[in-house]
Design a protein around this motif. Structure first.
Motif, mmCIF file in Angstrom:
data_model
loop_
_atom_site.group_PDB
_atom_site.id
_atom_site.type_symbol
_atom_site.label_atom_id
_atom_site.label_comp_id
_atom_site.label_asym_id
_atom_site.label_seq_id
_atom_site.Cartn_x
_atom_site.Cartn_y
_atom_site.Cartn_z
ATOM 1 N N LYS A 1 -41.665 70.312 92.484
ATOM 2 C CA LYS A 1 -41.831 71.014 94.021
ATOM 3 C C LYS A 1 -42.766 69.168 94.521
ATOM 4 C CE LYS A 1 -45.492 74.203 93.240
ATOM 5 N NZ LYS A 1 -44.181 74.502 92.897
ATOM 6 N N TYR A 2 -42.997 68.527 93.436
ATOM 7 C CA TYR A 2 -43.691 67.682 94.007
ATOM 8 C C TYR A 2 -43.099 66.458 94.649
ATOM 9 C CZ TYR A 2 -48.359 68.920 92.831
ATOM 10 O OH TYR A 2 -49.778 69.355 92.196
ATOM 11 N N ASP A 3 -41.907 66.398 95.170
ATOM 12 C CA ASP A 3 -40.942 65.646 95.765
ATOM 13 C C ASP A 3 -40.716 64.762 94.052
ATOM 14 O OD1 ASP A 3 -40.864 67.753 97.591
ATOM 15 O OD2 ASP A 3 -42.082 65.668 98.548
ATOM 16 N N PHE A 4 -40.672 64.433 93.379
ATOM 17 C CA PHE A 4 -40.232 64.001 92.304
ATOM 18 C C PHE A 4 -39.025 64.259 92.383
ATOM 19 C CE2 PHE A 4 -44.455 63.408 89.823
ATOM 20 C CZ PHE A 4 -44.862 62.876 91.119
ATOM 21 N N ASN B 1 -33.119 60.718 86.540
ATOM 22 C CA ASN B 1 -34.481 60.351 85.090
ATOM 23 C C ASN B 1 -35.083 61.323 86.033
ATOM 24 O OD1 ASN B 1 -33.613 58.642 83.452
ATOM 25 N ND2 ASN B 1 -34.532 56.808 84.585
ATOM 26 N N GLN B 2 -35.653 61.498 87.210
ATOM 27 C CA GLN B 2 -36.613 63.211 87.286
ATOM 28 C C GLN B 2 -35.663 63.648 86.909
ATOM 29 O OE1 GLN B 2 -39.312 61.795 88.729
ATOM 30 N NE2 GLN B 2 -38.996 60.035 88.253
ATOM 31 N N ILE C 1 -36.217 69.365 84.256
ATOM 32 C CA ILE C 1 -35.937 69.801 83.216
ATOM 33 C C ILE C 1 -36.897 69.752 81.779
ATOM 34 C CG2 ILE C 1 -34.007 70.950 82.219
ATOM 35 C CD1 ILE C 1 -32.258 69.529 84.698
ATOM 36 N N LYS D 1 -33.890 65.296 85.048
ATOM 37 C CA LYS D 1 -34.258 65.168 83.939
ATOM 38 C C LYS D 1 -35.922 65.053 83.299
ATOM 39 C CE LYS D 1 -31.595 62.153 80.469
ATOM 40 N NZ LYS D 1 -31.289 60.923 80.649
ATOM 41 N N ILE D 2 -36.629 64.251 83.661
ATOM 42 C CA ILE D 2 -37.890 65.622 83.000
ATOM 43 C C ILE D 2 -38.369 66.221 83.712
ATOM 44 C CG2 ILE D 2 -40.317 64.101 84.055
ATOM 45 C CD1 ILE D 2 -39.253 61.320 83.906
ATOM 46 N N TYR E 1 -32.521 56.795 89.572
ATOM 47 C CA TYR E 1 -33.937 57.261 89.644
ATOM 48 C C TYR E 1 -33.622 58.665 89.680
ATOM 49 C CZ TYR E 1 -37.181 59.215 92.499
ATOM 50 O OH TYR E 1 -39.195 59.443 92.868
ATOM 51 N N THR F 1 -44.300 70.957 89.163
ATOM 52 C CA THR F 1 -44.738 70.231 89.803
ATOM 53 C C THR F 1 -43.887 69.472 89.698
ATOM 54 O OG1 THR F 1 -45.024 69.342 87.397
ATOM 55 C CG2 THR F 1 -47.347 70.721 88.329
ATOM 56 N N GLN F 2 -42.771 68.706 89.035
ATOM 57 C CA GLN F 2 -41.703 67.545 89.267
ATOM 58 C C GLN F 2 -40.863 68.437 90.324
ATOM 59 O OE1 GLN F 2 -41.780 64.851 86.980
ATOM 60 N NE2 GLN F 2 -43.389 66.639 86.514
ATOM 61 N N GLU G 1 -36.549 73.788 85.314
ATOM 62 C CA GLU G 1 -37.844 73.594 85.173
ATOM 63 C C GLU G 1 -39.138 74.732 84.922
ATOM 64 O OE1 GLU G 1 -40.146 71.223 88.581
ATOM 65 O OE2 GLU G 1 -42.137 71.157 86.725
#
Ligand SMILES: [Zn+2]
Lengths: 420, 634
Positions: A304-307, A281-282, A287, A284-285, A278, A301-302, A322
């Motif tokens: 900051k949105y705690d993903f 993946n998060q 970046i 990598k998304i 997890y 967004t990624q 990001e």
């Protein structure tokens, strides 16, 4: 050639400037990663960036103090420092126990001191001190053993705290030993061992043993005339098999479940995007979504949105990737590369062996952190929680890297005063 | 120097290679690979949790007892909720604009960017109308969940209920997130991990119109929910429903177990409640109502209420005495209507004259059993009464009394067998002896046994010396089976050969003794009646038994609060249930009718009921409003 222009005259500006740049960029990234509408003040001390601002202030004070201290001090106090930190690690092991078994700090008031962060610095000093002693030769077995003990002792103590990541950092000292005359074969051997390690996890053991045996046979047909070579090949096959066995054993019996899963996920053996995979993946998304120029400051967004988990500590590089895109990542990695180059360059110009060895130690520790930390955020290294030097949130880590680097800067500034 | 120059270059080369590899990797994922850039400016990413369906629950014959019904939670991501037409919105979901403001503030305080529940469990109608216009309200979406549904309301205590996790749980177990449900009692609690399944997540792209535009990154990061596993209970739904019907207007509990496996066939606690009451939005309100009922319907009497076992305990004393070698089938004692110790007398119901063991059981002679107990405790080999008592007590513990059985029902209590310490404290050390505690011989005094334990002792006697830990779950789908813990024979320390005479005595109890009124034609029931002294009112009616005598299929333990003699209510209800289970038809319709219609409500409850009725209605109303407000605020 006496030092005439005060302490700031002789210091290496390259290193200082890069240090300041990295710390500043780190703080901006921490701010961005925890930014939200409610907490906008940059000095909100309930937020990580507010606290980090304090840590940075402290680290600047520390840097300045180090530059003021007499340059003779460090070499002279290498062993005492080392011993103190070994004792502190023991204290942590005995005293600071927690139900989870992974507590690695000592509380001093509200300040949490993490001896494992500072132990790197102490080990580096002790190793430099030992190797710079007169008539020490890397070739001697005794030298190798003592060096290994100096490096291994804190590593084992940290390992016992369940902090595998911080313990692995000590492997970086192999480059220092190599620079000081350890056979280059050790690097090649290490590389081959790493390949075998990965293969053990990916390939069934029977296949692996056949391949090892096959390679051994091929070599045997080429060199069978010389008895000595046959022995070497036999030893090679034996060692390779031993590595396979011990890796297999370590994976199944020594590593803990979550560590095993992380390695398997990294190698693509296990697919679990919600579990161990997890974070990666998060990350990598985050970046990857940055593109060439990034989404811009505070626009991520990624992250900051705690993903992205632990976005201000271990995964801080995601925010860079990001919000500042490939350009930002390039700049950060570029800065680290220049810093590493500069440290090696400056180390090589030292007259004192101690300063040189110490410098190499600094470079190797920084390199190892960089390699593992960024490697994990881009999915090239397993998720081992070690911080990105100067960037990641956290007082112990920032201060220990500051001390590590500035002692070297001081040693370098002091070099002109050493008359040899 | 040349060598070291080379070496520093090698090191730098390694450093730069790694840096270079990182840049290539970053170039690949940031510049070349477009798939990571799916989140453009006008898209938002929403993580939708897919809640798995909780496992279904069936009875032993495959009848569905518990299933799931879909409900919908209205979710909010405050940051994405912009320009909401609050007037229209409030009308749709039937809340006032001040309630809206409250809820919005609460969600915002939780997180600007993480989704939280805005309104729980929308009704199907609200969901229907809302769904059509939801695109007008960015930041809001609907999250499907499921609620438990019980087609035939029964066995509420067994199933237990589900509630939202609290912070204690979310801190301890990382699986649970705020807003998750967890089994809080009964089977739902003990089989939580099996029933809950595995949560899945979908990362969705949502456009500015609040429409889901598909799965992010082709679903590469999604995990699908895995439904919970289904349970097959050992419960016989017919028998359970029958037991609950027999218990209407009575307070107490009954447990029936298959002695050959330890499977619980029925487990009734009366008064019960409709399990559908503790589901969904009304749960809080209904829970509060049930909590205030004077008859305590939430209390699982079958597992938690313990009473002195009365005369049913004589069987255990006889077995222990036989094992100790102080009682034989032909041992005779003379009953003159009581057992005398100095000035004190333990009275007997009749002057039984000279009796041997079987008849002493059949007629439940107190005098006889006082002698038996004394001979057990006052053996010559014991130097002190403590020693004799301890020896007796250790025997009792092996019958599963005074300790938890560790069944798969979480609320089970251990009952009580007083310890040596207790008597030392109560009478003083060395100042008590067998005559001081002789009431234990007839199951009175400080003893406490739950209906589950009563039924379990009957399994022991039916099996002649061992039991299987009672359990309610017979099988779990997709699983090797239930815990091996339930497959092991648990032996008592009374050997098999000593049981026959006791069983014969129990046969006489129903054939011609104290429970003769509950005889079933063509089924040999072995049983024992009991009466538990009750200092607060009428005695409790007890009965234990198993049937048939050869190859027993059902063991039972029953307690009817304030029911008087064991033969009044306990024995009839128990034998009716035995007959129902073994034959599925009832040969004694008058007895059945009498049991259905009988009202054995403790006096205190009756009075309180009238008194409370008025108060309750008022309380109910105010609680209901409070609960609704609280629910909304969540
Ligand atoms: Zn009698």
């Amino acid at each position: 050639m006496r030092n005439q222009g005060g302490i700031l005259q002789n210091i290496d500006r390259w290193m200082v400037v890069i240090f300041l740049l990295l710390v500043a960029m780190g703080w901006v990234s921490i701010y961005a990663s925890v930014y939200n509408d409610e907490h906008q003040s940059i000095l909100d001390f309930s937020q990580n960036y507010g606290k980090q601002a304090i840590w940075i202030g402290g680290s600047l004070l520390i840097a300045l103090s180090i530059l003021i201290i007499d340059g003779k001090f460090f070499a002279a106090f290498s062993y005492p420092t080392y011993i103190i930190f070994i004792l502190l690690l023991l204290v942590v092991l005995v005293v600071a126990r927690d139900v989870k078994g992974a507590v690695s700090w000592i509380d001093i008031g509200s300040f949490k001191l993490q001896p494992s962060e500072f132990a790197k610095f102490a080990t580096n000093m002790a190793l430099a001190k030992f190797l710079s002693t007169l008539d020490i030769r890397m070739k001697d077995l005794k030298t190798k053993i003592v060096s290994l003990l100096i490096i291994g002792l804190p590593a084992v103590l940290i390992l016992l705290q369940n902090d595998t990541g911080s313990a692995l950092v000590y492997a970086a000292f192999v480059f220092v030993l190599y620079r000081e005359g350890l056979s280059g074969n050790i690097l090649i051997f290490g590389f081959l061992a790493a390949v075998l390690f990965v293969m053990t996890l990916l390939v069934p053991k029977i296949v692996l043993f056949s391949v090892i045996g096959g390679i051994g046979l091929v070599f045997y047909f080429f060199v069978r005339k010389k008895r000595q070579n046959i022995l070497i090949i036999a030893a090679g096959v034996l060692i390779a098999s031993a590595i396979v066995f011990s890796v297999d054993y370590a994976i199944n019996h020594v590593l803990q479940e979550h560590q095993r899963t992380r390695i398997n996920v990294l190698l693509g053996k296990e697919i679990d995007p919600k579990g161990a995979g997890y974070n990666v993946n998060q990350s990598k998304i985050a970046i990857g979504s940055g593109g060439v120029f990034g989404k811009g400051f505070l626009q991520g967004t990624q992250t900051k949105y705690d993903f992205v988990p632990e976005q201000s500590t271990d995964f801080i590089f995601c925010t860079v990737g990001e919000e500042w895109g490939f350009v930002g990542s390039f700049v950060v990695i570029g800065l680290f590369m220049i810093l590493l180059w500069r440290i090696i360059y400056v180390a090589e110009r030292q007259r004192s062996q101690y300063s040189r060895i110490y410098g190499y130690g600094v470079a190797c520790i920084l390199f190892f952190h960089l390699m593992v930390n960024i490697g994990m955020t881009v999915g090239l290294a397993p998720v081992i929680g070690i911080p990105l030097p100067f960037f990641s949130y956290g007082g112990s880590s920032l201060w220990s890297f500051t001390i590590l680097l500035f002692v070297f800067i001081k040693l370098d500034a002091y070099r002109l005063e050493i008359l040899r | 120097m040349n060598v070291s120059q080379g070496r520093s270059s090698v090191i730098l080369l390694i450093f730069f290679s790694v840096g270079f590899i990182f840049l290539i990797r970053l170039f690949t994922i940031q510049v070349i690979d477009d798939s990571y850039k799916a989140s453009a400016d006008d898209n938002a990413i929403r993580k939708v949790t897919e809640y798995p369906a909780r496992g279904l629950i069936y009875d032993r014959k495959g009848k569905l007892l518990v299933y799931n019904e879909p409900v919908y939670d209205l979710m909010i991501i405050p940051k994405q909720a912009k320009n909401t037409d609050t007037a229209q919105f409030c009308k749709l979901v039937r809340i006032t604009s001040s309630e809206y403001a409250d809820l919005f503030r609460k969600a915002k305080n939780y997180s600007q960017v993480k989704p939280s529940i805005f309104i729980k469990q929308l009704s199907v109608e609200t969901y229907g109308t809302l769904q059509e216009v939801l695109f007008k309200f960015p930041g809001f979406y609907v999250q499907p969940r499921t609620l438990r549904k019980y087609p035939d309301p029964m066995a509420a205590h067994l199933f237990g209920y589900i509630g939202e996790v609290d912070t204690n749980i979310t801190k301890k177990d990382p699986y649970y997130k705020e807003g998750d449900y967890i089994g809080k009692s009964g089977i739902e609690q003990s089989y939580e991990k099996v029933l809950r399944g595995k949560r899945g997540t979908r990362t969705m792209l949502v456009d500015v119109f609040n429409r889901e535009k598909g799965s992010f990154h082709e679903g590469k990061f999604d995990t699908s929910a895995v439904a919970g596993q289904n349970l097959t209970l050992s419960l016989d739904a017919t028998l359970q429903a029958y037991g609950e019907k027999l218990f209407q207007n009575k307070v107490g509990g009954v447990v029936a177990i298959d002695p050959s496996s330890g499977e619980i066939l029925a487990c009734v606690s009366s008064p019960g409640y409709d399990p559908n009451l503790l589901v969904g939005r009304m749960r809080t309100k209904n829970y509060a109502t049930l909590l205030f009922e004077p008859t305590k319907p939430l209390f699982n009497r079958a597992l938690m209420a313990y009473y002195p076992p009365g005369s049913t305990f004589k069987l255990i004393n006889d077995l222990i005495a036989e094992q100790e070698g102080v009682l034989f089938p032909n041992t005779a004692y003379y009953c003159d209507g009581g057992y005398h110790m100095g000035s004190q007398t333990v009275k007997c119901d009749a002057r039984h004259g000279s009796l041997t063991l079987q008849m002493a059981i059949a007629h439940s002679c107190n005098t006889y059993h006082c002698y038996v107990f004394r001979s057990t405790m006052d053996q010559k080999r014991f130097k002190t009464s403590e020693e004799g008592y301890l020896n007796w007590r250790n025997h009792v513990l092996t019958f599963g009394i005074g300790k938890r059985l560790f069944s798969d029902l979480p609320q089970e209590l251990k009952g009580n067998v007083p310890s040596v310490d207790y008597y030392d404290r109560y009478f003083g050390k060395g100042r008590w002896k067998s005559s001081t505690v002789v009431s234990l011989s007839i199951g009175q005094g400080e003893l406490g046994i739950t209906p589950l334990q009563m039924a379990n002792t009957m399994c022991i006697i039916a099996n002649k010396g061992y039991y299987y830990v009672p359990h309610i779950v017979k099988a779990i789908s997709d699983s090797a089976g239930i815990s091996p813990h339930f497959m092991e024979k648990q032996y008592t320390d009374v050997q098999a050969k000593y049981y026959d005479i006791v069983i014969d005595g129990m046969e006489s109890v129903v054939e011609s003794g104290t429970a003769a009124g509950s005889k079933i034609k063509d089924i040999v029931v072995c049983g024992k009646t009991g009466t538990a002294q009750n200092p607060h009112g009428r005695d409790h009616s007890l009965f234990v038994g198993f049937a048939p005598k050869e190859n027993p299929k059902i063991a039972i333990g029953i307690m009817v609060e304030n029911g008087g003699w064991g033969s009044d209510w306990g024995a009839p209800i128990a034998t009716l249930m035995i007959e129902k289970y073994l034959r599925d038809s009832i040969s004694r319709p008058e007895l059945e009718k009498r049991m259905f219609e009988g009202v054995v409500l403790p006096k205190i409850y009756m009075e309180e009921r009238l008194k409370e009725d008025k108060k309750k209605q008022e309380k109910k109303d105010s609680l209901a409003t409070k609960a609704i407000v609280a629910e909304r605020k969540k």
